[in-house]
Design a protein around this motif. Structure first.
Motif, PDB file in Angstrom:
ATOM      1  N   ASN A 237       0.792  -1.214  -0.007  1.00  0.00           N
ATOM      2  CA  ASN A 237       0.046  -0.263  -0.074  1.00  0.00           C
ATOM      3  C   ASN A 237       0.824   1.274  -0.098  1.00  0.00           C
ATOM      4  OD1 ASN A 237      -2.715  -1.357   0.502  1.00  0.00           O
ATOM      5  ND2 ASN A 237      -1.423  -2.009   2.450  1.00  0.00           N
ATOM      6  N   VAL A 238       0.472   2.190  -0.730  1.00  0.00           N
ATOM      7  CA  VAL A 238       1.384   3.530  -0.885  1.00  0.00           C
ATOM      8  C   VAL A 238       0.375   4.477  -0.831  1.00  0.00           C
ATOM      9  CG1 VAL A 238       2.909   5.057  -2.129  1.00  0.00           C
ATOM     10  CG2 VAL A 238       3.442   2.473  -1.873  1.00  0.00           C
ATOM     11  N   ASP A 244       4.024  14.269   5.063  1.00  0.00           N
ATOM     12  CA  ASP A 244       3.824  13.404   5.785  1.00  0.00           C
ATOM     13  C   ASP A 244       2.221  13.262   6.464  1.00  0.00           C
ATOM     14  OD1 ASP A 244       6.299  12.269   5.296  1.00  0.00           O
ATOM     15  OD2 ASP A 244       7.189  12.546   7.175  1.00  0.00           O
ATOM     16  N   GLU A 245       2.152  14.378   7.041  1.00  0.00           N
ATOM     17  CA  GLU A 245       0.819  14.793   7.778  1.00  0.00           C
ATOM     18  C   GLU A 245      -0.376  14.570   6.719  1.00  0.00           C
ATOM     19  OE1 GLU A 245       3.970  16.466   9.615  1.00  0.00           O
ATOM     20  OE2 GLU A 245       3.241  16.892   7.776  1.00  0.00           O
ATOM     21  N   GLU A 246      -0.239  15.123   5.525  1.00  0.00           N
ATOM     22  CA  GLU A 246      -1.496  14.791   4.750  1.00  0.00           C
ATOM     23  C   GLU A 246      -1.631  13.429   4.224  1.00  0.00           C
ATOM     24  OE1 GLU A 246      -4.508  15.470   1.934  1.00  0.00           O
ATOM     25  OE2 GLU A 246      -3.864  16.485   3.786  1.00  0.00           O
ATOM     26  N   ALA A 247      -0.690  12.911   4.055  1.00  0.00           N
ATOM     27  CA  ALA A 247      -0.615  11.314   3.749  1.00  0.00           C
ATOM     28  C   ALA A 247      -1.114  10.359   4.842  1.00  0.00           C
ATOM     29  CB  ALA A 247       0.802  10.923   3.473  1.00  0.00           C
ATOM     30  N   ALA A 251      -4.811   8.326   4.747  1.00  0.00           N
ATOM     31  CA  ALA A 251      -4.554   6.729   5.167  1.00  0.00           C
ATOM     32  C   ALA A 251      -5.773   6.482   6.226  1.00  0.00           C
ATOM     33  CB  ALA A 251      -3.168   6.594   5.995  1.00  0.00           C
ATOM     34  N   THR A 252      -6.438   7.477   6.691  1.00  0.00           N
ATOM     35  CA  THR A 252      -7.536   7.072   7.474  1.00  0.00           C
ATOM     36  C   THR A 252      -8.694   6.371   6.776  1.00  0.00           C
ATOM     37  OG1 THR A 252      -8.495   9.262   7.440  1.00  0.00           O
ATOM     38  CG2 THR A 252      -6.908   8.745   9.295  1.00  0.00           C
ATOM     39  N   SER A 253      -8.757   6.488   5.558  1.00  0.00           N
ATOM     40  CA  SER A 253      -9.738   5.941   4.675  1.00  0.00           C
ATOM     41  C   SER A 253      -9.488   4.451   4.534  1.00  0.00           C
ATOM     42  CB  SER A 253      -9.782   6.460   3.145  1.00  0.00           C
ATOM     43  OG  SER A 253     -10.178   7.837   3.110  1.00  0.00           O
ATOM     44  N   PRO A 254      -8.249   3.831   4.140  1.00  0.00           N
ATOM     45  CA  PRO A 254      -8.064   2.580   4.447  1.00  0.00           C
ATOM     46  C   PRO A 254      -8.035   1.940   5.845  1.00  0.00           C
ATOM     47  CG  PRO A 254      -5.899   3.415   3.591  1.00  0.00           C
ATOM     48  CD  PRO A 254      -7.315   4.487   3.534  1.00  0.00           C
ATOM     49  N   TYR A 255      -7.875   2.735   6.791  1.00  0.00           N
ATOM     50  CA  TYR A 255      -7.880   2.363   8.003  1.00  0.00           C
ATOM     51  C   TYR A 255      -9.468   1.988   8.223  1.00  0.00           C
ATOM     52  CZ  TYR A 255      -3.007   3.967   9.047  1.00  0.00           C
ATOM     53  OH  TYR A 255      -1.777   4.197   8.998  1.00  0.00           O
ATOM     54  N   GLN A 256     -10.018   3.100   8.096  1.00  0.00           N
ATOM     55  CA  GLN A 256     -11.777   2.588   8.316  1.00  0.00           C
ATOM     56  C   GLN A 256     -12.291   1.444   7.408  1.00  0.00           C
ATOM     57  OE1 GLN A 256     -14.224   6.488   8.367  1.00  0.00           O
ATOM     58  NE2 GLN A 256     -12.122   7.202   7.444  1.00  0.00           N
ATOM     59  N   ALA A 324      -5.825   2.887  -1.421  1.00  0.00           N
ATOM     60  CA  ALA A 324      -7.331   3.191  -1.153  1.00  0.00           C
ATOM     61  C   ALA A 324      -7.462   4.833  -0.485  1.00  0.00           C
ATOM     62  CB  ALA A 324      -7.948   2.207  -0.271  1.00  0.00           C
ATOM     63  N   ILE A 325      -7.310   5.568  -1.685  1.00  0.00           N
ATOM     64  CA  ILE A 325      -7.545   6.989  -1.362  1.00  0.00           C
ATOM     65  C   ILE A 325      -9.015   7.554  -1.835  1.00  0.00           C
ATOM     66  CG2 ILE A 325      -6.682   9.123  -1.860  1.00  0.00           C
ATOM     67  CD1 ILE A 325      -3.975   7.714  -2.176  1.00  0.00           C
ATOM     68  N   TYR A 326      -9.762   8.028  -0.900  1.00  0.00           N
ATOM     69  CA  TYR A 326     -11.086   8.668  -0.984  1.00  0.00           C
ATOM     70  C   TYR A 326     -11.063   9.712  -2.308  1.00  0.00           C
ATOM     71  CZ  TYR A 326     -15.515  10.748  -0.372  1.00  0.00           C
ATOM     72  OH  TYR A 326     -16.820  11.136  -0.618  1.00  0.00           O
ATOM     73  N   ASP A 327     -10.387  10.595  -2.386  1.00  0.00           N
ATOM     74  CA  ASP A 327     -10.644  11.700  -3.245  1.00  0.00           C
ATOM     75  C   ASP A 327      -9.716  11.150  -4.553  1.00  0.00           C
ATOM     76  OD1 ASP A 327     -11.074  14.421  -4.016  1.00  0.00           O
ATOM     77  OD2 ASP A 327      -8.972  14.538  -4.522  1.00  0.00           O
ATOM     78  N   HIS A 328     -10.406  11.063  -5.881  1.00  0.00           N
ATOM     79  CA  HIS A 328      -9.774  10.740  -6.994  1.00  0.00           C
ATOM     80  C   HIS A 328      -8.332  11.641  -7.323  1.00  0.00           C
ATOM     81  CE1 HIS A 328      -8.952   8.674 -10.673  1.00  0.00           C
ATOM     82  NE2 HIS A 328      -9.319   9.897 -11.559  1.00  0.00           N
TER      83      HIS A 328
END
Length: 347
Positions: A237-238, A244-247, A251-256, A324-328
């Motif tokens: 997963n990348v 770093d903060e924005e990434a 990453a909270t989308s795949p965590y959820q 798995a990033i929410y915003d295209h």
């Protein structure tokens, strides 16, 4: 081959190996499968320009957040909208299908887009038991007959010399379509080694058995018409952003997503949140982080350093990247930054 043995062979860095994309065709919260499939083609077209090697789609069923259930159809859509990038399955779950049907589908794809199609095969159902039954119209298979199904499929592409097969795959017969075995355990690793086929490990969600599986694959490998030496690809997963903060926030989308999976729920991909603290407990956090431990999350420099560590550990021949990033637009940006970080555009 143990990890220590790897250091006696020629070491490869991330800058030396091809990087590919695994697209789960995510349906984001509030969106549709139609939009997801448009995003898939858009990402594939960008990936081709950025220098990615192959673009794979996965078979999942009864999943509200994944649009690639008719995997062969989506592969055709992506291949038709691109020119050079390899397109394939990561993977087709062979127990769900008659081998003849897969031979015909991929024979058709290879006939339409010659020299660009990969057939990655898994033995898991890619769904729940109820859905497996609906797909197979019977009790189905637990995957133990996978070697037999694989043998039947390969025979449709390359009939045994002198045999008079009464059932033939047209198109399919005589075509050279690379077959990959995919897995998250030792079963497919050993089978791929024994058959001399390329192997891809699902370390992007099941990392625990990665090193033993790579050892098993390399130690059991027998040269074949397809390969003279082992060829192993690992899933990573990348999530790459300018900081770093924005990434970490993305990453909270795949965590959820994985939190829902361990709670027995399925759903669409959720937007990122500022903090996961109110969403999971410590045990759930540990489980999710362990499942996603083969993840590189951060700025380009952070991601490059994490990937180099994974490469040092595994000496993979190729990496395939899920995001798995929410915003295209953020997803496109992540893959663009990754391509720049590993120098794909300079190769």
């Amino acid at each position: 081959m143990s990890e220590s043995d790897l250091h006696h062979t020629e070491s490869k860095t991330v800058g030396d190996i091809p990087i590919s994309i695994l697209d789960l065709a995510p349906i984001t919260a509030g969106s549709t499968a139609a939009q997801s499939l448009k995003n898939t083609l858009d990402l594939a077209q960008h990936a081709e320009r950025w220098g990615y090697n192959r673009y794979w789609l996965a078979e999942h069923h009864n999943m509200p957040g994944i649009a690639s259930s008719a995997t062969s159809v989506v592969i055709g859509h992506v291949a038709g909208g691109t020119n050079t990038i390899r397109v394939g399955s990561g993977g087709i779950m062979l127990p769900n299908h008659a081998p003849l049907v897969i031979a015909e589908q991929f024979g058709t794809l290879e006939s339409l887009y010659p020299g660009r199609i990969d057939l990655g095969l898994g033995r898991a159902p890619g769904s729940d038991q109820l859905t497996s039954r609906a797909l197979r119209r019977g009790p189905g298979s637990d995957g133990q007959d996978f070697p037999d199904r694989l043998g039947e499929l390969r025979t449709y592409f390359k009939p045994i010399s002198g045999s008079s097969m009464r059932v033939r795959a047209i198109p399919g017969e005589g075509l050279d379509i690379p077959i990959w075995l995919l897995g998250s355990s030792g079963f497919s690793a050993q089978l791929a080694g024994q058959l001399g086929l390329p192997f891809s490990f699902a370390s992007h969600f099941a990392p625990d058995y990665l090193m033993p599986a790579l050892d098993l694959y390399r130690s059991t490998f027998r040269p074949s018409e397809e390969l003279s030496k082992p060829y192993a690809m690992i899933g990573v997963n990348v999530i790459c952003a300018d900081t770093d903060e924005e990434a970490q926030r993305l990453a909270t989308s795949p965590y959820q997503q994985f939190l829902n999976i361990i709670r027995g729920r399925t759903g669409q991909l959720s937007p990122p949140v500022d903090s996961m603290d109110d969403l999971w407990n410590l045990q759930e956090q540990a489980i999710v982080k362990r499942q996603l431990s083969f993840s590189a999350i951060g700025s380009p420099a952070t991601v490059r350093a994490q990937l180099e560590e994974f490469q040092r550990m595994t000496q993979a021949d190729e990496m395939i990247v899920a995001a798995a990033i929410y915003d295209h637009k953020a997803r496109l940006r992540s893959y663009e930054l990754l391509a720049e970080a590993v120098g794909l555009n300079q190769r």
